[in-house]
Structures are given as C-alpha cells and as structure tokens.
Design an enzyme around this catalytic site. Sequence first.
Site, mmCIF file in Angstrom:
data_model
loop_
_atom_site.group_PDB
_atom_site.id
_atom_site.type_symbol
_atom_site.label_atom_id
_atom_site.label_comp_id
_atom_site.label_asym_id
_atom_site.label_seq_id
_atom_site.Cartn_x
_atom_site.Cartn_y
_atom_site.Cartn_z
ATOM 1 N N GLU A 180 -5.983 -7.268 2.226
ATOM 2 C CA GLU A 180 -5.144 -6.230 2.818
ATOM 3 C C GLU A 180 -3.957 -5.979 1.897
ATOM 4 O OE1 GLU A 180 -5.568 -4.483 5.560
ATOM 5 O OE2 GLU A 180 -6.949 -5.642 6.805
ATOM 6 N N HIS A 212 -12.198 -0.160 2.106
ATOM 7 C CA HIS A 212 -12.737 -0.180 3.464
ATOM 8 C C HIS A 212 -13.407 1.160 3.771
ATOM 9 C CE1 HIS A 212 -11.827 -1.669 7.849
ATOM 10 N NE2 HIS A 212 -13.095 -1.759 7.547
#
Length: 188
Positions: free
Chosen positions: A122, A161
């Site tokens: 992330e 993603h």
Amino acid sequence: MTAESLRIGADGWCAAARRCPSPNHDARPEAMPVELIVIHGISLPPDEFGGPWIDALFTNTLPADAHPYFRDIAALRVSAHFLIRRDGALVQYVPCGERAWHAGASQWRGRTRCNDFSIGIELEGSDTTPYTDAQYTALAALIPALRRACPQIGADALAGHCDIAPGRKTDPGPAFDWPRLHALLAAT
C-alpha cells in the site's frame, strides 16, 4: 533507505520496517510461491494523509464513529504486507510468507485469487494526488529486497490493484508514475 539496506528475514519480516501485526492473514496454499507484487493506494479518510487510521483498519481497531466514512469500512477484515507512508516510512503488517488479504476478487495473467501468490504494498495516497519522492525511493528499494527474498517474482511481475481487479478498483490510480518506478528499478 536503499535496496542494499532492506533485507527480508527468513521469518518474512523486514527489519527496516515498523511492525504492526495484522490478524487479517492466513497461510498461503501449500507449495504456492510468491510471484507477483501488487501496488495499492490508500488514504483514510479518503484524500487525507497521516494519522493512525490505516494501522487501525488493518488491525481491526478502526472506530466506526471517528469519521463518517469509517462506518462503511470498520467491519472489513483486510490487510497488506507493507505500507509506505508519505514520508517514505515503511510499515509491515503481515510476514511475506503469509497471505495478506489485500487483493480481493482478482485475476493476473489468467490466474485468480491473487492473494495466494502475491505481496501487497500500500502507498499512502489517492488516485489523484501525486505520490512523493520518498515513496518512490522506498518502493524502489523494497521491490528488489522482495525479489531477493522471493526469487520467483519476475522483473515484469508488478501490477496495480486496478490491473488485477479492473472495474472494481482504481488504485494506485493515474497519479502513480509507473515509468518513474521502472526507471528507478532499472537504476538499482
């Protein structure tokens, strides 16, 4: 932080990262090697940076009443292996040998269930806010360390993603500079 300074230990933890263990992980399928790195973007609340909220989300301690947005996500059970903060600080939630719950319904090169064979990173950011120099530097150091620890991650095994869950996810978004990351990786 440099690629040389980062090492992933035999236990799957990076000594240079602040550990914040998440309960949201489990074992990978037997004999399943790590072959993919998935880049994500996250900010909590949306488009706000800093604070304890990402750690709280990944450790199931996000207070639903702390912000209106949190009411919809506080019950989620999600995690990633790593977070790179805006200042380049590295946080690790799940050891690399375990399966973090970051990808959800996903597919990469015809294979489903990307959590089974990927590492999730992330970046604290949003689709529309440029990521920082410190984040690119940290990411370009972490990726070679992961490739050393997981040698089946190929040079072309990086995805957003948005790439593994198109139509469902947009991160790391158009603000993420893929050519810049590839140039930094080529220089390491």
